[in-house]
Design a protein around this motif. Structure first.
Motif, PDB file in Angstrom:
ATOM      1  N   CYS A   1       0.821  -1.217   0.000  1.00 27.26           N
ATOM      2  CA  CYS A   1       0.000   0.000   0.000  1.00 27.26           C
ATOM      3  C   CYS A   1       0.857   1.271   0.000  1.00 27.26           C
ATOM      4  O   CYS A   1       1.842   1.366   0.721  1.00 27.26           O
ATOM      5  CB  CYS A   1      -0.923   0.008   1.217  1.00 27.26           C
ATOM      6  N   SER A   2       0.447   2.216  -0.825  1.00 28.71           N
ATOM      7  CA  SER A   2       1.261   3.422  -0.948  1.00 28.71           C
ATOM      8  C   SER A   2       0.789   4.539  -0.012  1.00 28.71           C
ATOM      9  O   SER A   2       1.464   5.544   0.136  1.00 28.71           O
ATOM     10  CB  SER A   2       1.242   3.912  -2.399  1.00 28.71           C
ATOM     11  N   SER A   3      -0.369   4.371   0.592  1.00 26.40           N
ATOM     12  CA  SER A   3      -0.853   5.470   1.444  1.00 26.40           C
ATOM     13  C   SER A   3      -1.435   4.979   2.758  1.00 26.40           C
ATOM     14  O   SER A   3      -2.541   5.327   3.120  1.00 26.40           O
ATOM     15  CB  SER A   3      -1.915   6.275   0.694  1.00 26.40           C
TER      16      SER A   3
ATOM     17  N   CYS B   1      -4.980   0.816   2.731  1.00 31.42           N
ATOM     18  CA  CYS B   1      -6.091   1.753   2.516  1.00 31.42           C
ATOM     19  C   CYS B   1      -7.194   1.145   1.652  1.00 31.42           C
ATOM     20  O   CYS B   1      -8.340   1.567   1.705  1.00 31.42           O
ATOM     21  CB  CYS B   1      -5.570   3.038   1.877  1.00 31.42           C
ATOM     22  N   ASN B   2      -6.850   0.146   0.869  1.00 30.40           N
ATOM     23  CA  ASN B   2      -7.794  -0.497  -0.050  1.00 30.40           C
ATOM     24  C   ASN B   2      -8.298   0.436  -1.153  1.00 30.40           C
ATOM     25  O   ASN B   2      -9.211   0.097  -1.895  1.00 30.40           O
ATOM     26  CB  ASN B   2      -8.997  -1.110   0.684  1.00 30.40           C
ATOM     27  N   GLN B   3      -7.716   1.631  -1.257  1.00 34.49           N
ATOM     28  CA  GLN B   3      -8.160   2.604  -2.259  1.00 34.49           C
ATOM     29  C   GLN B   3      -7.083   2.851  -3.325  1.00 34.49           C
ATOM     30  O   GLN B   3      -7.401   3.086  -4.484  1.00 34.49           O
ATOM     31  CB  GLN B   3      -8.491   3.958  -1.601  1.00 34.49           C
ATOM     32  N   CYS B   4      -5.830   2.816  -2.902  1.00 38.21           N
ATOM     33  CA  CYS B   4      -4.755   3.141  -3.837  1.00 38.21           C
ATOM     34  C   CYS B   4      -4.622   2.046  -4.898  1.00 38.21           C
ATOM     35  O   CYS B   4      -5.173   0.956  -4.749  1.00 38.21           O
ATOM     36  CB  CYS B   4      -3.431   3.324  -3.097  1.00 38.21           C
TER      37      CYS B   4
ATOM     38  N   CYS C   1      -3.170  -1.355  -3.569  1.00 42.33           N
ATOM     39  CA  CYS C   1      -4.160  -2.174  -2.852  1.00 42.33           C
ATOM     40  C   CYS C   1      -5.152  -2.808  -3.818  1.00 42.33           C
ATOM     41  O   CYS C   1      -5.433  -3.996  -3.747  1.00 42.33           O
ATOM     42  CB  CYS C   1      -4.944  -1.334  -1.849  1.00 42.33           C
TER      43      CYS C   1
END
Ligand SMILES: [Zn+2]
Length: 329
Positions: A53-55, A63-66, A69
């Protein structure tokens, strides 16, 4: 799977993993050992997301958004590779392909991860190939091996990874899973506890066989107490014809064991029963028997299991058991 869900089942493992991610001190390789394959893979992909994950905010939570993920979740992240058995084994070629891809991408700064499912199925040459990657992991690499049989893995692989042992599912949890898979309450409750031991019963007949076996045990347990001569007859006519080979007899004895444990549990008001559909009968027996008698009954069954393992004649063993169950001593 997210950390909270994993923590509910595997508090110790979760604590260790989250802590390592938080401190950015992940080892190069983990071996996840446990009986529930789905859980191991769930944990492995979660860890991969947390790693890639990058964020992350907070630091240990993917984050499950980047895009990192999302690509891990969808299974097509270019730097996350899954290896599964190809047929019965994981072959050397599969490991070499992975190594080539990683060498090709090469850049030290890029994070890379791979998950090897059922790592115990690696052939010796595959395992030896992998060893070189575990010895000299390039850049920021995370390897996760999952296995249900740690002792089938090469010791050299085990020693180069950090082994995390996942605790077995509880009886109730296993029952829940079986019910989710469509088993009836009656069958799920007994299967979750007795498990899948080897017998001579063909796989396609096992369901009916265990349901019938359960009835034999319920009946026998009742007659032993009420009408001993009847119990002896039942033993000849139903028990011996149903539980024939040693594996089956051992399951039959387990069914007995869980019956008496259920009677005891009913006395204590517990609801996690192996025979949840037999509550009325269990209550009646609980009323008639003391805890002392029930403990003696369970001990008698345990000893019968030992005799069975020591090759005592099954007829003799069961007759002896019935006598002891009658006496409650
Ligand atoms: Zn992310």
């Amino acid at each position: 799977m997210e950390w909270d869900a994993l923590r509910a089942e595997q508090p110790v493992v979760t604590q260790l993993l989250q802590h390592a991610v938080w401190r950015e001190r992940l080892p190069h390789a983990y071996t996840f050992e446990g009986e529930d394959r789905g859980e191991l893979i769930g944990a492995a992909t979660l860890l991969c997301r947390a790693f890639m994950c990058s964020s992350k905010e907070p630091k240990d939570k993917p984050c499950n958004q980047c895009s990192e993920c999302k690509r891990v979740l969808s299974g097509n992240h270019p730097d996350v590779t899954f290896i599964q058995p190809d047929g019965l084994s994981i072959k050397k070629g599969q490991v070499e392909l992975l190594q080539k891809e990683f060498a090709f991408k090469g850049m030290e700064s890029v994070k890379k991860a791979y998950i090897i499912e059922e790592a115990d199925k690696m052939t010796d040459s595959a395992a030896n190939s992998l060893l070189t990657s575990l010895e000299e992991p390039g850049g920021e690499t995370l390897a996760i091996l999952t296995t249900g049989n740690l002792h089938f893995l090469l010791p050299t692989i085990v020693s180069r990874s950090q082994v995390l042992s996942f605790t077995p599912l509880s009886e109730s949890k296993r029952q829940e899973r079986l019910q989710e898979q469509g088993e009836t309450l009656e069958l799920a409750a007994i299967k979750a506890r007795v498990g899948d031991k080897p017998t001579e019963i063909p796989a396609e007949e096992r369901k009916t066989w265990i349901v019938q076996g359960r009835q034999v045990v319920i009946q026998l347990a009742e007659e032993v107490f009420k009408r001993p001569p009847q119990a002896k007859l039942l033993l000849q006519e139903k028990w011996h014809t149903h539980f024939k080979d040693r594996g089956s007899i051992d399951i039959g004895l387990d069914l007995f064991l869980y019956w008496y444990r259920d009677v005891l549990y009913t006395k204590w008001g517990r609801e996690d029963l192996a025979y949840p559909d037999q509550l009325e009968r269990l209550k009646a027996e609980a009323f008639n028997r003391s805890e002392y008698m029930l403990a003696a009954n369970m001990k008698a069954v345990m000893e019968a299991k030992k005799y069975l393992a020591a090759n005592v004649n099954p007829q003799l063993l069961m007759e002896r058991l019935l006598l002891r169950l009658q006496e409650g001593s």
